[in-house]
Design a protein around this motif. Structure first.
Motif, PDB file in Angstrom:
ATOM      1  N   LYS A  34     134.901  26.057  60.418  1.00  0.00           N
ATOM      2  CA  LYS A  34     135.122  26.282  62.056  1.00  0.00           C
ATOM      3  C   LYS A  34     135.154  27.828  62.272  1.00  0.00           C
ATOM      4  CE  LYS A  34     138.294  24.964  65.734  1.00  0.00           C
ATOM      5  NZ  LYS A  34     139.517  24.170  66.035  1.00  0.00           N
ATOM      6  N   ILE A  35     135.914  28.505  61.619  1.00  0.00           N
ATOM      7  CA  ILE A  35     136.289  29.928  61.760  1.00  0.00           C
ATOM      8  C   ILE A  35     134.781  30.565  61.743  1.00  0.00           C
ATOM      9  CG2 ILE A  35     137.077  32.159  61.093  1.00  0.00           C
ATOM     10  CD1 ILE A  35     139.492  30.375  60.372  1.00  0.00           C
ATOM     11  N   ILE A  36     134.198  30.158  60.567  1.00  0.00           N
ATOM     12  CA  ILE A  36     132.522  30.946  60.608  1.00  0.00           C
ATOM     13  C   ILE A  36     131.767  30.794  61.455  1.00  0.00           C
ATOM     14  CG2 ILE A  36     130.722  31.182  58.881  1.00  0.00           C
ATOM     15  CD1 ILE A  36     132.552  30.811  56.483  1.00  0.00           C
ATOM     16  N   LYS A  37     131.834  29.343  61.933  1.00  0.00           N
ATOM     17  CA  LYS A  37     130.815  29.009  62.836  1.00  0.00           C
ATOM     18  C   LYS A  37     131.241  29.576  64.401  1.00  0.00           C
ATOM     19  CE  LYS A  37     128.793  24.894  65.069  1.00  0.00           C
ATOM     20  NZ  LYS A  37     128.672  25.553  66.500  1.00  0.00           N
ATOM     21  N   SER A  38     132.490  29.550  64.478  1.00  0.00           N
ATOM     22  CA  SER A  38     133.048  30.216  65.655  1.00  0.00           C
ATOM     23  C   SER A  38     132.572  31.851  65.882  1.00  0.00           C
ATOM     24  CB  SER A  38     134.418  30.094  65.957  1.00  0.00           C
ATOM     25  OG  SER A  38     135.158  30.785  67.115  1.00  0.00           O
ATOM     26  N   ARG A  39     132.832  32.396  64.825  1.00  0.00           N
ATOM     27  CA  ARG A  39     132.544  34.032  64.785  1.00  0.00           C
ATOM     28  C   ARG A  39     130.697  34.151  64.920  1.00  0.00           C
ATOM     29  NH1 ARG A  39     135.588  38.247  62.530  1.00  0.00           N
ATOM     30  NH2 ARG A  39     137.925  37.901  62.834  1.00  0.00           N
ATOM     31  N   LEU A  40     130.185  33.134  64.137  1.00  0.00           N
ATOM     32  CA  LEU A  40     128.595  33.297  64.140  1.00  0.00           C
ATOM     33  C   LEU A  40     128.259  32.934  65.667  1.00  0.00           C
ATOM     34  CD1 LEU A  40     126.073  33.406  62.760  1.00  0.00           C
ATOM     35  CD2 LEU A  40     125.906  31.052  62.376  1.00  0.00           C
ATOM     36  N   ASP A  41     128.621  31.811  66.530  1.00  0.00           N
ATOM     37  CA  ASP A  41     128.413  31.656  67.702  1.00  0.00           C
ATOM     38  C   ASP A  41     128.737  32.775  68.620  1.00  0.00           C
ATOM     39  OD1 ASP A  41     127.337  29.230  66.774  1.00  0.00           O
ATOM     40  OD2 ASP A  41     129.167  27.951  67.282  1.00  0.00           O
ATOM     41  N   ASP A  42     129.811  33.360  68.448  1.00  0.00           N
ATOM     42  CA  ASP A  42     130.274  34.597  69.095  1.00  0.00           C
ATOM     43  C   ASP A  42     129.452  35.765  68.992  1.00  0.00           C
ATOM     44  OD1 ASP A  42     131.928  35.247  71.104  1.00  0.00           O
ATOM     45  OD2 ASP A  42     133.452  36.171  69.591  1.00  0.00           O
ATOM     46  N   GLY A  43     128.712  35.771  68.015  1.00  0.00           N
ATOM     47  CA  GLY A  43     127.655  37.002  68.055  1.00  0.00           C
ATOM     48  C   GLY A  43     128.339  38.136  67.062  1.00  0.00           C
ATOM     49  N   GLN A  44     129.593  37.875  66.429  1.00  0.00           N
ATOM     50  CA  GLN A  44     130.200  38.812  65.535  1.00  0.00           C
ATOM     51  C   GLN A  44     129.418  39.156  64.333  1.00  0.00           C
ATOM     52  OE1 GLN A  44     132.857  40.077  66.952  1.00  0.00           O
ATOM     53  NE2 GLN A  44     132.677  38.826  68.396  1.00  0.00           N
ATOM     54  N   PHE A  45     128.494  38.531  63.704  1.00  0.00           N
ATOM     55  CA  PHE A  45     127.632  38.848  62.703  1.00  0.00           C
ATOM     56  C   PHE A  45     126.328  39.575  63.078  1.00  0.00           C
ATOM     57  CE2 PHE A  45     129.898  35.074  60.734  1.00  0.00           C
ATOM     58  CZ  PHE A  45     131.115  35.755  60.549  1.00  0.00           C
ATOM     59  N   ASN A  46     125.946  39.829  64.393  1.00  0.00           N
ATOM     60  CA  ASN A  46     124.805  40.489  64.982  1.00  0.00           C
ATOM     61  C   ASN A  46     124.490  41.517  64.587  1.00  0.00           C
ATOM     62  OD1 ASN A  46     124.486  38.014  66.099  1.00  0.00           O
ATOM     63  ND2 ASN A  46     124.786  38.622  68.376  1.00  0.00           N
ATOM     64  N   GLU A  47     125.346  42.410  63.913  1.00  0.00           N
ATOM     65  CA  GLU A  47     125.215  43.840  63.615  1.00  0.00           C
ATOM     66  C   GLU A  47     125.333  44.225  62.361  1.00  0.00           C
ATOM     67  OE1 GLU A  47     127.558  46.289  66.436  1.00  0.00           O
ATOM     68  OE2 GLU A  47     126.840  45.001  67.957  1.00  0.00           O
ATOM     69  N   CYS A  48     125.570  42.750  61.522  1.00  0.00           N
ATOM     70  CA  CYS A  48     125.540  43.442  59.844  1.00  0.00           C
ATOM     71  C   CYS A  48     124.379  42.364  59.503  1.00  0.00           C
ATOM     72  CB  CYS A  48     126.868  43.025  59.343  1.00  0.00           C
ATOM     73  SG  CYS A  48     127.487  41.149  59.514  1.00  0.00           S
ATOM     74  N   ASP A  49     124.113  42.362  58.020  1.00  0.00           N
ATOM     75  CA  ASP A  49     122.823  41.753  57.781  1.00  0.00           C
ATOM     76  C   ASP A  49     123.171  40.631  56.792  1.00  0.00           C
ATOM     77  OD1 ASP A  49     123.900  43.319  55.761  1.00  0.00           O
ATOM     78  OD2 ASP A  49     122.295  44.176  55.102  1.00  0.00           O
ATOM     79  N   LEU A  50     124.223  39.921  57.316  1.00  0.00           N
ATOM     80  CA  LEU A  50     124.771  38.680  56.637  1.00  0.00           C
ATOM     81  C   LEU A  50     123.644  37.576  56.829  1.00  0.00           C
ATOM     82  CD1 LEU A  50     128.667  38.259  56.914  1.00  0.00           C
ATOM     83  CD2 LEU A  50     127.179  38.435  54.977  1.00  0.00           C
ATOM     84  N   THR A  51     123.236  36.714  56.077  1.00  0.00           N
ATOM     85  CA  THR A  51     122.477  35.596  56.232  1.00  0.00           C
ATOM     86  C   THR A  51     122.955  34.330  56.250  1.00  0.00           C
ATOM     87  OG1 THR A  51     121.903  35.329  54.010  1.00  0.00           O
ATOM     88  CG2 THR A  51     120.439  36.917  54.957  1.00  0.00           C
ATOM     89  N   LEU A  52     122.654  33.227  56.838  1.00  0.00           N
ATOM     90  CA  LEU A  52     123.181  32.001  57.049  1.00  0.00           C
ATOM     91  C   LEU A  52     123.399  31.444  55.773  1.00  0.00           C
ATOM     92  CD1 LEU A  52     121.072  30.311  59.804  1.00  0.00           C
ATOM     93  CD2 LEU A  52     123.373  31.268  59.892  1.00  0.00           C
ATOM     94  N   LYS A  53     122.414  31.761  54.688  1.00  0.00           N
ATOM     95  CA  LYS A  53     122.760  31.303  53.261  1.00  0.00           C
ATOM     96  C   LYS A  53     124.103  31.954  52.707  1.00  0.00           C
ATOM     97  CE  LYS A  53     120.429  30.948  48.739  1.00  0.00           C
ATOM     98  NZ  LYS A  53     119.358  31.127  47.969  1.00  0.00           N
ATOM     99  N   GLU A  54     124.267  33.221  52.984  1.00  0.00           N
ATOM    100  CA  GLU A  54     125.289  34.139  52.420  1.00  0.00           C
ATOM    101  C   GLU A  54     126.555  33.506  53.178  1.00  0.00           C
ATOM    102  OE1 GLU A  54     123.248  38.452  51.153  1.00  0.00           O
ATOM    103  OE2 GLU A  54     123.932  38.126  53.369  1.00  0.00           O
ATOM    104  N   LEU A  55     126.616  33.201  54.233  1.00  0.00           N
ATOM    105  CA  LEU A  55     127.594  32.679  55.020  1.00  0.00           C
ATOM    106  C   LEU A  55     128.147  31.155  54.382  1.00  0.00           C
ATOM    107  CD1 LEU A  55     126.770  33.429  58.704  1.00  0.00           C
ATOM    108  CD2 LEU A  55     128.649  34.588  57.384  1.00  0.00           C
ATOM    109  N   ASP A  56     127.040  30.427  54.033  1.00  0.00           N
ATOM    110  CA  ASP A  56     127.470  29.095  53.471  1.00  0.00           C
ATOM    111  C   ASP A  56     128.090  29.553  51.900  1.00  0.00           C
ATOM    112  OD1 ASP A  56     127.222  26.010  53.388  1.00  0.00           O
ATOM    113  OD2 ASP A  56     126.013  26.549  51.650  1.00  0.00           O
ATOM    114  N   THR A  57     127.425  30.385  51.229  1.00  0.00           N
ATOM    115  CA  THR A  57     128.216  30.712  49.870  1.00  0.00           C
ATOM    116  C   THR A  57     129.576  31.245  50.049  1.00  0.00           C
ATOM    117  OG1 THR A  57     125.914  31.291  49.356  1.00  0.00           O
ATOM    118  CG2 THR A  57     127.888  32.409  47.826  1.00  0.00           C
ATOM    119  N   ILE A  58     129.877  32.136  51.036  1.00  0.00           N
ATOM    120  CA  ILE A  58     131.174  32.665  51.589  1.00  0.00           C
ATOM    121  C   ILE A  58     132.059  31.410  51.772  1.00  0.00           C
ATOM    122  CG2 ILE A  58     132.611  33.906  53.198  1.00  0.00           C
ATOM    123  CD1 ILE A  58     130.037  35.911  53.377  1.00  0.00           C
TER     124      ILE A  58
END
Length: 741
Positions: free
Chosen positions: A689-713
């Motif tokens: 929920k926290i990761i999705k909330s930050r992703l939807d909020d655009g908090q990862f737009n300026e770093c090069d984290l990928t969706l696959k890496e977010l899932d691994t995290i």
């Protein structure tokens, strides 16, 4: 290559200027090529002089490298050839067979009574010389058939036998027919004995040997004067030279003597011509051989060095281009790489000056691995490895004193081994003492490699071995000292946060961490937990786990200014936010990243640590105080409208994977800690929920984290939290009601 990185959002950074300029980048690689050219020039391109034959030299000229002194070498060869004695060969000419043939003929003719005395004299006058000539010819043919002697020697043998042939006196021919059978029987053994004794010696000239016959005959048992006289004459006729001059053997021996003479060298830095000396033909030819004459200068070595320098620089271009680190596009790190190359090359050049002091093995003292260690710590191991190859290649040229070839493989091999071993030893360095251990490893592998080379060459002396191994041992320690001394300079000048520096900053005795522990123990514990979570998450995707852990320790240091306003520090006290306006609460909360950055700047903390403290919340919304303000306005009947933008952190958003991961871990730890008895499902749900909330909020737009890496995290955080809260987690099986018996 990234020419420009654009950051979207209200707060953004545009990476422009010299640090990301392609022109500056090209210039830096050109400077690297010039470094290669300049450092190798004196070794590969000889200096030239404007000198004319017969003129007076205006300066003293030294040999740039070792060269053979052709005149002195030729003179030494001539002297060696002159010292060789003439070669002689001793041959067996079958003298015993000749004696038997003569006595058989004498016995046969003297016993024939039908032959008149005068006829016998005539026969002996003709037959005896013929017997001697025939037997000598047969001996020569036998020697030729054996193949032991060359044609020139056979000519010498034939000529010597002919020239020294003995002629019987005329009166002997008149005495021979008077010898009886008994006389001949007595004479034969005496003749053989005398000839055998004399022919056992090496006879170059038969005359001295023939002169000894009379004395030996006088001591013989013969009593008749006639028999004594005839034995003397026959023995003299049979005695021939058996030692002959071997022209070919002599020439071969002299040739071997010439070949065995070692070349006479003019050593490196030996004076070729003194100032004021007249340039003779010999000196001029020597300078010409060394390509030191300006009017006959060979420019091909310069062209070859230019090509070599470009190739070496091109190798670095390709490896830097393939790097995944900021050096791929950040010119400041490329400047640091160039500076390391300059320092390493300067160290090798300075040590190479000692080779002029009769210390030919001082090259092993050079801290060749210095650059490799610094690059491994400050940049990247793959770049350190390819740099090691370049350093080794340069060392094989810079320390080459023999100039038999362009490269001295011994220094190149030793440098390659110690550079590689140093990179392997220092990759996971976490303490300054690791550098000293790496220095000891450099010393060990350097000594081991030198020992191997010496044993393979088998041309070393005890003195060479002692000096080489001593220099090698000292070289490793010198490398460690230089690395320890230079590392803080590079860390400060280029803002590099090395693993060693990070470990130092993680020390709980650091003033800021002590302040955090004593004034905000709850925040301190929270930071340690975030550090554990973020480190595990970062390492799972290949990010810098150590930076995440240390950055987490300091990310909330700004809370020390108003510790009681943060829930983790509100132990047994009233929450002050209950009594103040939501806008004021918002201002206090969002101020802690800014306060933390200011405190970190005050303590001169590295920029990556400050960035994590500033960016870990990004521009997230303070949901609690936003909704509290909205609800309060509704209850008061106020028409004031609150926007979400007014209750967001000022940012910036996370610019790196590490800052984003710390932000996720910070939220996850706080959220899971708020659960009284978390279950596996609750933790998993909370993390996603926290990761999705930050992703939807655009908090990862300026770093090069990928969706696959977010899932691994997310998976890693779940596993880590399972270990941390293991004793508190309620498993589904435990929560299910027990069935009645």
């Amino acid at each position: 290559m990234k020419n420009e990185v654009q950051i979207k959002g209200k707060f953004h950074y545009r990476l422009i200027g010299w640090k990301y300029s392609n022109w500056v980048r090209a210039l830096l690689f050109l400077l690297l090529a010039l470094l290669f050219y300049g450092s190798l020039y004196t070794k590969l391109v000889p200096q030239v002089y404007d000198i004319q034959l017969g003129a007076i030299s205006e300066k003293t000229i030294y040999a740039p490298r070792q060269i053979e002194n052709a005149v002195a070498t030729e003179q030494a060869k001539e002297d060696a050839a002159k010292r060789v004695q003439p070669v002689y060969q001793v041959v067996n000419l079958r003298n015993d067979a000749l004696i038997d043939a003569i006595f058989d003929r004498l016995l046969l003719i003297n016993s024939d009574e039908e032959v008149k005395f005068d006829d016998k004299v005539s026969i002996y006058r003709r037959v005896i010389p013929q017997l001697i000539s025939d037997l000598e010819s047969e001996s020569i043919k036998s020697l030729q058939a054996s193949g032991q002697y060359n044609d020139q020697l056979m000519e010498q043998i034939s000529q010597g036998l002919t020239e020294q042939q003995y002629k019987l006196p005329e009166e002997a021919y008149f005495k021979l027919p008077r010898l009886t059978k008994e006389d001949l029987a007595a004479m034969l053994p005496v003749t053989k004995d005398i000839v055998s004794k004399l022919m056992n010696d090496q006879i170059l000239d038969a005359q001295p040997a023939r002169a000894k016959v009379a004395e030996l005959v006088n001591t013989s048992p013969l009593t008749k004067n006639t028999t004594r006289e005839m034995v003397t004459e026959i023995a003299r006729a049979v005695i021939t030279p058996n030692k002959f001059y071997d022209q070919k053997g002599t020439d071969d021996a002299r040739g071997q003597a010439r070949e065995s003479v070692k070349p006479v060298f003019i050593n490196k830095n030996e004076v070729l011509v003194n100032e004021g000396d007249v340039i003779t033909e010999e000196i001029y030819a020597r300078l010409d051989t060394l390509e030191l004459l300006k009017d006959k200068a060979n420019h091909l070595p310069q062209l070859g060095l230019v090509i070599l320098s470009i190739l070496l620089s091109f190798v670095m271009v390709m490896f830097v281009k393939q790097s995944v680190l900021p050096i791929q596009y950040n010119n400041s790190q490329l400047v640091m790489l160039l500076l390391i190359f300059i320092i390493n090359t300067a160290a090798m050049k300075i040590i190479s000056l000692g080779q002029n002091l009769d210390y030919p093995h001082i090259g092993y003292l050079a801290p060749t691995a210095l650059g490799s260690v610094l690059i491994a710590i400050l940049l990247d191991a793959p770049i350190a490895f390819i740099s090691s190859v370049l350093f080794s290649l340069m060392a094989s040229i810079i320390f080459n004193t023999e100039h038999v070839q362009l490269f001295d493989f011994r220094y190149g091999l030793v440098s390659l081994v110690i550079c590689f071993s140093a990179v392997f030893a220092i990759q996971r360095a976490s303490q300054r003492a690791t550098i000293l251990k790496a220095g000891l490893m450099i010393s060990f592998f350097s000594m081991l490699t030198i020992t191997s080379v010496m044993l393979l060459e088998d041309q070393w002396t005890q003195k060479d071995a002692l000096f080489s191994l001593s220099f090698a041992a000292a070289g490793g320690l010198l490398t460690a000292v230089f690395v320890i001394g230079l590392l803080p300079f590079f860390e400060a000048a280029f803002g590099i946060l090395s693993p060693l520096k990070l470990v130092e900053l993680s020390n709980p005795n650091h003033p800021l961490l002590r302040k955090l522990l004593t004034e905000t123990p709850g925040t301190y514990h929270h930071s340690v937990m975030v550090g554990n979570l973020s480190e595990a998450a970062a390492e799972s995707i290949g990010a810098d786990g150590l930076l995440c852990r240390v950055g987490s320790y300091y990310h909330d240091v700004g809370k020390t200014k108003r510790p009681s306003y943060f829930i983790e520090n509100q132990t047994n006290i009233e929450n002050p936010h209950d009594r103040i306006d939501p806008n004021l609460s918002k201002s206090i909360i969002i101020a802690h990243p800014r306060d933390g950055v200011e405190m970190l700047k005050e303590f001169k903390m590295p920029k990556p640590i400050r960035d994590i403290a500033e960016q870990h919340h990004g521009t997230t919304l303070l949901h609690y105080f936003y909704h509290k303000a909205v609800k309060q306005a509704e209850e008061e009947g106020s028409d004031k409208e609150y926007r979400e933008e007014d209750f967001r952190y000022p940012g910036p958003k996370a610019q790196s994977k590490e800052a984003a991961i710390v932000g996720i871990a910070d939220s996850v730890e706080a959220a899971v800690r708020s659960l009284r008895n978390p279950t596996l499902e609750q933790i998993d749900s909370m993390v996603h929920k926290i990761i999705k909330s930050r992703l939807d909020d655009g908090q990862f737009n300026e770093c090069d984290l990928t969706l696959k890496e977010l899932d691994t995290i997310a998976k890693t955080l779940n596993e880590t939290l399972l270990g941390i809260f293991h004793s508190r987690i309620e498993y589904p099986s435990e929560l299910a009601p027990k069935k009645a018996n």
